[in-house]
Scaffold this motif. Structure first.
Motif, mmCIF file in Angstrom:
data_model
loop_
_atom_site.group_PDB
_atom_site.id
_atom_site.type_symbol
_atom_site.label_atom_id
_atom_site.label_comp_id
_atom_site.label_asym_id
_atom_site.label_seq_id
_atom_site.Cartn_x
_atom_site.Cartn_y
_atom_site.Cartn_z
ATOM 1 N N VAL A 226 1.004 -1.333 -0.026
ATOM 2 C CA VAL A 226 0.045 0.001 0.068
ATOM 3 C C VAL A 226 1.022 1.220 0.013
ATOM 4 O O VAL A 226 2.090 1.140 0.612
ATOM 5 C CB VAL A 226 -0.879 0.054 1.263
ATOM 6 N N GLU A 227 0.210 2.549 -0.739
ATOM 7 C CA GLU A 227 0.921 3.643 -0.473
ATOM 8 C C GLU A 227 0.315 4.640 0.272
ATOM 9 O O GLU A 227 -0.955 4.788 0.368
ATOM 10 C CB GLU A 227 1.064 4.204 -1.851
ATOM 11 N N LEU A 228 0.890 5.187 1.338
ATOM 12 C CA LEU A 228 0.212 6.186 2.433
ATOM 13 C C LEU A 228 1.026 7.533 2.225
ATOM 14 O O LEU A 228 1.877 7.749 2.155
ATOM 15 C CB LEU A 228 0.377 5.581 3.772
ATOM 16 N N LYS A 229 0.239 8.546 2.490
ATOM 17 C CA LYS A 229 0.673 9.922 2.006
ATOM 18 C C LYS A 229 0.776 10.529 3.427
ATOM 19 O O LYS A 229 -0.180 10.507 4.186
ATOM 20 C CB LYS A 229 -0.292 10.636 1.260
ATOM 21 N N SER A 234 -0.437 15.006 9.376
ATOM 22 C CA SER A 234 -0.237 13.867 9.897
ATOM 23 C C SER A 234 0.848 14.090 11.202
ATOM 24 O O SER A 234 1.645 14.969 11.042
ATOM 25 C CB SER A 234 0.304 13.168 8.709
ATOM 26 N N ARG A 235 0.655 13.291 11.993
ATOM 27 C CA ARG A 235 1.677 13.317 12.956
ATOM 28 C C ARG A 235 2.961 12.937 12.514
ATOM 29 O O ARG A 235 4.103 13.295 13.321
ATOM 30 C CB ARG A 235 1.285 12.151 14.124
ATOM 31 N N ALA A 236 3.073 11.919 11.416
ATOM 32 C CA ALA A 236 4.370 11.659 10.824
ATOM 33 C C ALA A 236 5.187 12.873 10.145
ATOM 34 O O ALA A 236 6.444 12.834 9.873
ATOM 35 C CB ALA A 236 4.080 10.713 9.884
ATOM 36 N N ASN A 237 4.496 13.996 10.054
ATOM 37 C CA ASN A 237 4.941 15.036 9.455
ATOM 38 C C ASN A 237 6.208 15.641 10.383
ATOM 39 O O ASN A 237 5.900 16.052 11.324
ATOM 40 C CB ASN A 237 3.994 16.191 9.074
ATOM 41 N N LYS A 274 8.016 14.623 4.964
ATOM 42 C CA LYS A 274 7.427 16.204 4.822
ATOM 43 C C LYS A 274 6.159 15.826 4.206
ATOM 44 O O LYS A 274 5.597 14.821 3.570
ATOM 45 C CB LYS A 274 8.356 16.744 3.877
ATOM 46 N N GLN A 275 5.450 17.031 4.275
ATOM 47 C CA GLN A 275 4.038 17.011 3.580
ATOM 48 C C GLN A 275 4.021 16.462 2.174
ATOM 49 O O GLN A 275 5.013 16.994 1.258
ATOM 50 C CB GLN A 275 3.497 18.244 3.619
ATOM 51 N N GLY A 276 3.304 15.443 1.724
ATOM 52 C CA GLY A 276 3.347 15.214 0.266
ATOM 53 C C GLY A 276 4.001 13.809 -0.107
ATOM 54 O O GLY A 276 3.986 13.108 -0.927
ATOM 55 N N ASP A 277 5.027 13.478 1.027
ATOM 56 C CA ASP A 277 5.816 12.101 1.036
ATOM 57 C C ASP A 277 4.744 10.948 0.963
ATOM 58 O O ASP A 277 3.739 11.104 1.678
ATOM 59 C CB ASP A 277 6.506 12.177 2.106
ATOM 60 N N SER A 298 -3.161 8.232 5.386
ATOM 61 C CA SER A 298 -4.222 7.882 4.700
ATOM 62 C C SER A 298 -3.849 7.173 3.519
ATOM 63 O O SER A 298 -2.748 7.538 2.835
ATOM 64 C CB SER A 298 -5.423 8.924 4.433
ATOM 65 N N ALA A 299 -4.507 6.191 2.814
ATOM 66 C CA ALA A 299 -4.338 5.705 1.579
ATOM 67 C C ALA A 299 -4.293 6.686 0.598
ATOM 68 O O ALA A 299 -5.029 7.562 0.568
ATOM 69 C CB ALA A 299 -5.293 4.439 1.347
ATOM 70 N N VAL A 300 -3.216 6.688 -0.517
ATOM 71 C CA VAL A 300 -3.284 7.672 -1.615
ATOM 72 C C VAL A 300 -4.693 7.752 -2.248
ATOM 73 O O VAL A 300 -5.169 8.863 -2.552
ATOM 74 C CB VAL A 300 -2.201 7.354 -2.433
ATOM 75 N N ALA A 301 -5.208 6.655 -2.596
ATOM 76 C CA ALA A 301 -6.626 6.591 -3.233
ATOM 77 C C ALA A 301 -7.494 7.114 -2.482
ATOM 78 O O ALA A 301 -8.611 7.916 -3.290
ATOM 79 C CB ALA A 301 -6.916 5.143 -3.550
#
Length: 619
Positions: A226-229, A234-237, A274-277, A298-301
């Motif tokens: 899966v690809e997550l954005k 996002s807390r990951a940002n 970063k945002q968009g990764d 969240s999933a890119v789709a």
């Protein structure tokens, strides 16, 4: 603690220790070397084994010979001897009969001149590759291959530890060990009969599972890539991947990070997100929910459906994820996915990813685990590895093979064949040939000849010293060294005589051959639930007592123990070869006896008459 203080007969105490030892072996909660060491120390504390002889087993010729054979076997692998043979096996073609004949026949021959587990380990990747290239189910090849390695080990002294043990045991009694090829008449007859049965009929009794893709289908990778954005909220940002793992308290198997259409391998990405990764990762529904709830990924789709560019990107990524999984689809510079099986004695057994520090210590990321033919659905961090587990791992192309070797894992179909160096190949064969000649002409005992060959191989560079030490299977060595004094205690305490007298009593009205068959069956059954070396060590004194009770030659009884102790075809736990194919073949515990039971009967029906022909009861 002295025996007198307990008030029990020595034979009773040794039976109690052995009973508990067998229960522990079958339970499998503790490694068999730990169980064997506990049995030894208990025997010492109870006065059954003299304290000053407790660790004499570590210097026993049988133990030294086994260790030396393991080193020589690894030397064969490094020099390319086996790879030349394996390259020819790959030419077997699409016919299953020819594939089986090539694989099983080759492993039978190799197992006679090197450790049978080592021979199987070398041909297992070849079998997986053959299955994939010719659309053959691996389950039709791997169990016959494992059983073939057991059959091949019967043919020579060095093929399997029980033969070495029985040879030494005979030498201690008669002053004359079995020679290198003393086992060959019986072993070759049994191996040929077993090979014919497996290739012509036996393979039909194996289950057909996992089609041609083998372990890749176990992981069903396409359904979990899966690809997550990373969004602004996002807390990951702003976190590194390691910080994100620490925040979530979860091992996240990120395969790659995509930024501005540039893809970086996850293990080599050390910057902040970063945002968009976009994170390309392996995850199931539970992991996806965790990442969405706790990290805001969240999933890119599902993102920004009102933005045309993002929609197109999401559709493109969704199409990629729905395609059949291939290594190329997620391939980046320096990134490699590899399937590997956990070998017996691996440092990974009963340990988790965290305990192993798989990423920090070995540079590997765990992507998925398959066990008993199916992919495990639990969290990766909670999995404690077992022998035979198939792992999907990600790591550096340059270092992944060394990391797998250090961990005690065997790479599967990704293993490339190489021809080694001609000079080392010739040296390896020459050293081994000289060792065999010195044993044949009684110039050197087996332990000295094999140890000398191993040492010379290390000194002249056939095998690096570090790999020589890694080749020695520590748990097997400890098992042998610990169980040797316990086996002797069974004899000195009178326990072996008690068992033999019971067999004599029930067999008094029957020909001696009936008792020989009974001994064969008993030892064969024991070898399916405990290590074959332990079975040989425990049954050898009983065989000698039985021969003495009938007043016949002891050689046929010892030979019966040697063959039956290495005929563990009924369970995956009886022999390391059986365990090694459990995961890659997608087998269940109950699959083994379907082929193993008729093969055991073939072995017994062949072995007993040949034993009596070559080693008459009259001596």
């Amino acid at each position: 603690m002295a025996i007198e203080a307990i008030g029990l007969a020595p034979s009773t105490l040794i039976f109690m220790i052995l009973a508990l030892t067998l229960v522990a072996f079958i339970w499998g909660r503790f490694r068999y070397d730990v169980v064997a060491l506990a049995a030894l120390l208990s025997s010492v504390l109870l006065g059954l084994v003299p304290a000053d002889e407790a660790f004499a087993g570590f210097g026993h010729p049988a133990v030294i010979t086994v260790a030396a054979v393991l080193v020589i076997s690894r030397g064969f692998e490094r020099s390319g001897v086996v790879d030349i043979i394996a390259a020819q096996v790959m030419k077997a073609g699409e016919r299953l009969l020819l594939q089986l004949l090539a694989l099983v026949g080759t492993v039978v021959v190799l197992s006679g001149v090197m450790n049978n587990v080592g021979a199987l380990a070398l041909l297992l990747p070849v079998a997986m590759r053959l299955a994939r290239e010719h659309n053959t189910s691996p389950s039709l090849l791997l169990m016959p291959l494992a059983f073939g390695s057991l059959l091949g080990g019967l043919t020579t002294l060095i093929g399997t530890p029980p033969n070495i043990i029985i040879s030494t045991y005979r030498g201690n009694i008669t002053g004359e060990n079995f020679s290198m090829f003393s086992f060959s008449p019986v072993g070759v007859a049994v191996a040929l009969a077993g090979l014919a049965f497996i290739v012509l009929l036996g393979w039909r009794l194996t289950p057909k599972r996992n089609s041609a893709a083998g372990a890749a289908d176990m992981f069903d990778t396409a359904n979990y890539l899966v690809e997550l954005k990373v969004s602004q909220e996002s807390r990951a940002n702003g976190l590194t991947l390691q910080q994100l793992r620490d925040e979530l308290d979860e091992t996240i198997p990120v395969l790659a990070v995509v930024r501005d259409d540039n893809r970086r391998a996850g293990y080599s990405f050390h910057g902040v997100l970063k945002q968009g990764d976009i994170l390309l990762l392996e995850a199931g529904p539970e992991e996806l929910q965790l990442l969405e709830d706790k990290a805001g990924l969240s999933a890119v789709a599902e993102l920004e459906e009102d933005d045309r560019e993002e929609d197109e990107r999401a559709a493109k990524n969704a199409d990629k994820a729905s395609e059949p999984a291939k290594d190329e689809a997620i391939d980046t510079e320096g990134l490699q996915l590899v399937e590997a099986v956990v070998r017996s004695g691996s440092m990974m057994i009963n340990r988790s990813v965290r305990q192993l520090r798989l990423n920090h210590q070995f540079g590997l990321h765990l992507v998925a685990v398959a066990r008993d033919g199916g992919r495990l659905k639990q969290r990766l961090r909670d999995i404690r590895f077992q022998t035979g587990d198939v792992l999907l791992l990600q790591g550096s192309e340059k270092e992944i093979n060394d990391s797998l070797s250090s961990l005690g894992c065997l790479p599967l179909a990704s293993r490339e064949l190489h021809l080694g160096q001609p000079r080392k190949l010739a040296l390896s064969l020459g050293i081994f040939a000289l060792a065999i000649v010195s044993m044949l002409f009684d110039l050197l005992p087996a332990a000295v000849a094999m140890s000398t060959a191993a040492l010379v191989s290390l000194l002249i560079g056939v095998l690096p010293l570090r790999e020589g030490y890694n080749a020695i299977d520590g748990p097997v060595i400890v098992l042998l060294a610990a169980m040797l004094p316990v086996g002797e205690a069974l004899e000195t305490s009178g326990g072996a005589d008690i068992i033999a007298n019971s067999l004599l009593y029930f067999g008094a009205e029957w020909p001696v051959v009936v008792s020989l068959c009974g001994l064969f069956l008993l030892c064969m059954l024991l070898s399916n639930i405990v290590n074959n070396a332990a079975a040989a060590l425990l049954m050898a004194p009983i065989a000698v007592s039985l021969a003495n009770g009938f007043d016949v030659a002891l050689e046929p009884f010892l030979m019966a123990v040697a063959v039956s102790a290495s005929s563990a075809f009924l369970t995956p736990i009886g022999h390391q070869s059986n365990t090694l194919v459990l995961g890659p073949g997608g087998y269940r515990f109950s699959d083994y006896w379907k082929l193993g039971l008729p093969l055991s009967l073939v072995v017994m029906v062949t072995a007993i008459p040949v034993i009596l022909l070559v080693w008459p009861l009259s001596g």
